[in-house]
Design a protein around this motif. Sequence first.
Motif, PDB file in Angstrom:
ATOM      1  N   ASN A 183     -70.731  12.604 -60.434  1.00  0.00           N
ATOM      2  CA  ASN A 183     -71.925  11.786 -60.678  1.00  0.00           C
ATOM      3  C   ASN A 183     -71.554  10.331 -60.888  1.00  0.00           C
ATOM      4  OD1 ASN A 183     -73.821  13.737 -60.476  1.00  0.00           O
ATOM      5  ND2 ASN A 183     -73.885  14.219 -62.679  1.00  0.00           N
ATOM      6  N   THR A 184     -70.619  10.099 -61.794  1.00  0.00           N
ATOM      7  CA  THR A 184     -70.209   8.726 -62.088  1.00  0.00           C
ATOM      8  C   THR A 184     -69.521   8.088 -60.881  1.00  0.00           C
ATOM      9  OG1 THR A 184     -69.979   9.271 -64.431  1.00  0.00           O
ATOM     10  CG2 THR A 184     -68.874   7.288 -63.665  1.00  0.00           C
ATOM     11  N   LEU A 185     -68.657   8.848 -60.181  1.00  0.00           N
ATOM     12  CA  LEU A 185     -67.989   8.306 -58.995  1.00  0.00           C
ATOM     13  C   LEU A 185     -69.020   7.832 -57.972  1.00  0.00           C
ATOM     14  CD1 LEU A 185     -65.074  10.919 -58.539  1.00  0.00           C
ATOM     15  CD2 LEU A 185     -64.853   8.552 -59.309  1.00  0.00           C
ATOM     16  N   ASN A 186     -70.054   8.653 -57.735  1.00  0.00           N
ATOM     17  CA  ASN A 186     -71.077   8.284 -56.755  1.00  0.00           C
ATOM     18  C   ASN A 186     -71.904   7.087 -57.217  1.00  0.00           C
ATOM     19  OD1 ASN A 186     -70.322  10.216 -54.893  1.00  0.00           O
ATOM     20  ND2 ASN A 186     -71.604  11.805 -55.834  1.00  0.00           N
ATOM     21  N   THR A 187     -72.227   7.050 -58.507  1.00  0.00           N
ATOM     22  CA  THR A 187     -72.947   5.892 -59.052  1.00  0.00           C
ATOM     23  C   THR A 187     -72.141   4.618 -58.832  1.00  0.00           C
ATOM     24  OG1 THR A 187     -73.900   7.292 -60.770  1.00  0.00           O
ATOM     25  CG2 THR A 187     -73.986   4.911 -61.136  1.00  0.00           C
ATOM     26  N   HIS A 188     -70.853   4.681 -59.173  1.00  0.00           N
ATOM     27  CA  HIS A 188     -69.996   3.493 -59.022  1.00  0.00           C
ATOM     28  C   HIS A 188     -69.881   3.060 -57.556  1.00  0.00           C
ATOM     29  CE1 HIS A 188     -67.755   3.982 -63.136  1.00  0.00           C
ATOM     30  NE2 HIS A 188     -68.997   3.552 -63.259  1.00  0.00           N
ATOM     31  N   LEU A 189     -69.709   4.036 -56.661  1.00  0.00           N
ATOM     32  CA  LEU A 189     -69.594   3.692 -55.233  1.00  0.00           C
ATOM     33  C   LEU A 189     -70.870   3.012 -54.740  1.00  0.00           C
ATOM     34  CD1 LEU A 189     -67.658   6.795 -53.853  1.00  0.00           C
ATOM     35  CD2 LEU A 189     -66.855   4.416 -53.883  1.00  0.00           C
ATOM     36  N   SER A 190     -72.022   3.502 -55.207  1.00  0.00           N
ATOM     37  CA  SER A 190     -73.262   2.886 -54.735  1.00  0.00           C
ATOM     38  C   SER A 190     -73.473   1.498 -55.359  1.00  0.00           C
ATOM     39  CB  SER A 190     -74.460   3.801 -54.997  1.00  0.00           C
ATOM     40  OG  SER A 190     -74.732   3.858 -56.372  1.00  0.00           O
ATOM     41  N   MET A 191     -72.945   1.291 -56.557  1.00  0.00           N
ATOM     42  CA  MET A 191     -73.024  -0.046 -57.162  1.00  0.00           C
ATOM     43  C   MET A 191     -72.188  -1.063 -56.371  1.00  0.00           C
ATOM     44  SD  MET A 191     -72.658   0.988 -61.218  1.00  0.00           S
ATOM     45  CE  MET A 191     -72.692  -0.672 -61.948  1.00  0.00           C
ATOM     46  N   LEU A 192     -71.232  -0.559 -55.574  1.00  0.00           N
ATOM     47  CA  LEU A 192     -70.352  -1.441 -54.802  1.00  0.00           C
ATOM     48  C   LEU A 192     -70.789  -1.574 -53.344  1.00  0.00           C
ATOM     49  CD1 LEU A 192     -66.920  -0.260 -56.294  1.00  0.00           C
ATOM     50  CD2 LEU A 192     -68.044  -2.465 -56.700  1.00  0.00           C
ATOM     51  N   ASN A 193     -72.028  -1.173 -53.040  1.00  0.00           N
ATOM     52  CA  ASN A 193     -72.509  -1.227 -51.656  1.00  0.00           C
ATOM     53  C   ASN A 193     -72.408  -2.622 -51.043  1.00  0.00           C
ATOM     54  OD1 ASN A 193     -73.021   1.381 -50.958  1.00  0.00           O
ATOM     55  ND2 ASN A 193     -75.149   1.376 -51.712  1.00  0.00           N
ATOM     56  N   ASP A 194     -72.597  -3.646 -51.873  1.00  0.00           N
ATOM     57  CA  ASP A 194     -72.551  -5.016 -51.347  1.00  0.00           C
ATOM     58  C   ASP A 194     -71.131  -5.576 -51.295  1.00  0.00           C
ATOM     59  OD1 ASP A 194     -75.264  -4.929 -51.172  1.00  0.00           O
ATOM     60  OD2 ASP A 194     -75.609  -5.956 -53.094  1.00  0.00           O
ATOM     61  N   MET A 195     -70.156  -4.812 -51.755  1.00  0.00           N
ATOM     62  CA  MET A 195     -68.766  -5.258 -51.765  1.00  0.00           C
ATOM     63  C   MET A 195     -67.897  -4.189 -51.104  1.00  0.00           C
ATOM     64  SD  MET A 195     -68.921  -6.358 -55.778  1.00  0.00           S
ATOM     65  CE  MET A 195     -67.895  -7.798 -56.039  1.00  0.00           C
ATOM     66  N   PRO A 196     -67.997  -4.060 -49.768  1.00  0.00           N
ATOM     67  CA  PRO A 196     -67.328  -2.946 -49.082  1.00  0.00           C
ATOM     68  C   PRO A 196     -65.813  -2.901 -49.312  1.00  0.00           C
ATOM     69  CG  PRO A 196     -68.206  -4.574 -47.521  1.00  0.00           C
ATOM     70  CD  PRO A 196     -68.754  -4.914 -48.860  1.00  0.00           C
ATOM     71  N   GLU A 197     -65.208  -4.075 -49.523  1.00  0.00           N
ATOM     72  CA  GLU A 197     -63.756  -4.093 -49.750  1.00  0.00           C
ATOM     73  C   GLU A 197     -63.426  -3.414 -51.082  1.00  0.00           C
ATOM     74  OE1 GLU A 197     -62.474  -7.956 -50.674  1.00  0.00           O
ATOM     75  OE2 GLU A 197     -60.584  -7.149 -51.423  1.00  0.00           O
ATOM     76  N   LEU A 198     -64.237  -3.720 -52.106  1.00  0.00           N
ATOM     77  CA  LEU A 198     -64.002  -3.095 -53.411  1.00  0.00           C
ATOM     78  C   LEU A 198     -64.376  -1.607 -53.380  1.00  0.00           C
ATOM     79  CD1 LEU A 198     -63.879  -6.134 -54.247  1.00  0.00           C
ATOM     80  CD2 LEU A 198     -64.785  -5.400 -56.455  1.00  0.00           C
ATOM     81  N   GLN A 199     -65.398  -1.297 -52.582  1.00  0.00           N
ATOM     82  CA  GLN A 199     -65.806   0.097 -52.431  1.00  0.00           C
ATOM     83  C   GLN A 199     -64.663   0.920 -51.827  1.00  0.00           C
ATOM     84  OE1 GLN A 199     -69.028   0.894 -49.617  1.00  0.00           O
ATOM     85  NE2 GLN A 199     -70.224   1.760 -51.304  1.00  0.00           N
ATOM     86  N   ASN A 200     -64.011   0.327 -50.821  1.00  0.00           N
ATOM     87  CA  ASN A 200     -62.881   0.989 -50.173  1.00  0.00           C
ATOM     88  C   ASN A 200     -61.730   1.203 -51.164  1.00  0.00           C
ATOM     89  OD1 ASN A 200     -61.052   1.956 -48.207  1.00  0.00           O
ATOM     90  ND2 ASN A 200     -60.322  -0.131 -47.801  1.00  0.00           N
ATOM     91  N   ILE A 201     -61.438   0.182 -51.965  1.00  0.00           N
ATOM     92  CA  ILE A 201     -60.373   0.311 -52.968  1.00  0.00           C
ATOM     93  C   ILE A 201     -60.745   1.379 -54.002  1.00  0.00           C
ATOM     94  CG2 ILE A 201     -59.253  -0.897 -54.909  1.00  0.00           C
ATOM     95  CD1 ILE A 201     -59.336  -3.443 -53.149  1.00  0.00           C
ATOM     96  N   TYR A 202     -62.005   1.371 -54.432  1.00  0.00           N
ATOM     97  CA  TYR A 202     -62.460   2.376 -55.417  1.00  0.00           C
ATOM     98  C   TYR A 202     -62.261   3.790 -54.865  1.00  0.00           C
ATOM     99  CZ  TYR A 202     -65.239   4.542 -59.118  1.00  0.00           C
ATOM    100  OH  TYR A 202     -65.634   5.311 -60.190  1.00  0.00           O
TER     101      TYR A 202
END
Lengths: 254, 254
Positions: free
Chosen positions: B223-242
């Motif tokens: 749940n938390t992993l998915n929430t965090h990934l969606s919070m990074l939708n506007d920062m694809p580079e950080l999303q990839n690192i996450y």
Amino acid sequence: MKIVLLGSGNVATHLAKALKSKGEELVQVYSQNLTNAELLARLVGAEAVNNLNKIENNADLYIISVKDDAIATVAKSLKNVTGLVVHTSGTTDINILLEQVKKAGVFYPLQTFSKSKDVSFENIPLCIEAGDEDQLAVLKSLASKISSQVYELDGEKRKVLHLAAVFACNFPNHLYALANKILNQNGLDFEIIRPLIAETADKVMDNLPENVQTGPAVRGDENTLNTHLSMLNDMPELQNIYQTLSNSIKLMPK
Amino acid sequence: MKIVLLGSGNVATHLAKALKSKGEELVQVYSQNLTNAELLARLVGAEAVNNLNKIENNADLYIISVKDDAIATVAKSLKNVTGLVVHTSGTTDINILLEQVKKAGVFYPLQTFSKSKDVSFENIPLCIEAGDEDQLAVLKSLASKISSQVYELDGEKRKVLHLAAVFACNFPNHLYALANKILNQNGLDFEIIRPLIAETADKVMDNLPENVQTGPAVRGDENTLNTHLSMLNDMPELQNIYQTLSNSIKLMPK
């Protein structure tokens, strides 16, 4: 203030000790496990309770410090209390409490706690939120007694903080573990790299990290980058992490 | 021991001060830039020199502490000295020196140095290497005077150590910078996360990092992993690192 603590884990334990040391009165400690409740209750001079029906109704503050998915259940048992009910979770919305109790708040310490390691609350950021200004003032006053860093944050900002904490705490710790893996495979001990880890963290206590970045990626030292990547040929997962993070360092504005 | 220091940067400065404080005699400090040479020379009671032809021939030890790609050039000017010539680089092979001088070694402090920040050499690992046992004994004796952590490492192991240092120092610092980026975009200050960074590093001083991993990935909290990934939708580079680092945490044996 008469305080009831619901929970006996790492956060509950560290918090109870800090409150007690500042003269707050802990009247009860609840845990499903009576032994755990007794251990912590004895430490802070409270009554140990393992039955939610035995929680006193007339305390000023109820601190719920249990696993996120158990917060609602515990709150449900506090329907009849008149005091303020807070949880200590970074990710749980205040509304989870407001659905059950009259006065609700959040009292979230931003830190990574271990059972075996004492930590001074004085420097731990305490993030607070409450249903109205009066309740917020109560939490602020209490928080200020145990910490010099008190932040009023709404649920959205607290979520952002939790995400940033994953980047600043959970991920660096994993990179330490990968460094250890590389060292061990070559007969070297983690001990050798501990002073470097300590200094890297210490450096950003007075500086912003983007101003003190070192290493081959920020220098644009392609020779070393290529050497390192080829040393990781047998560990494609680490090679991918090396490449991803080096690219990200290069993209960072200086 | 009479010591000549070639270089006046961060490593040279910290090393010179540590040697001086233990009673070693620094006879000359060389830098291309005379002002820099004079600044450091004055600090340790040495002669300042900005011409490689003026280096004394009869010192016991020559420490080359310049950029990696300038080591060979500086070593060339020491062809006629009888003393031991060492460099302080993590990645440079000892043979770069042996091609130029008779007696060569390595004296590599594993640390991240800043000009503005004092650091005690006592806890800095010193990695030494030399052409023969007698030269190694000389370096070991000197290293032991300024540090309690002296390691004899060949060039291959020193390279591995440098790679591990990128994972344990350069990458964590970059992750601090990304945390700061997330905080800033939401009006939060880096200050709030500093105690967490300090504690995360402090925790692994007495523990192995793989034993104290915390956070949503190691808990399997999707749940938390998915929430965090969606919070990074506007920062694809950080999303990839996450995503990359969370996957790597999940793969880690416990």
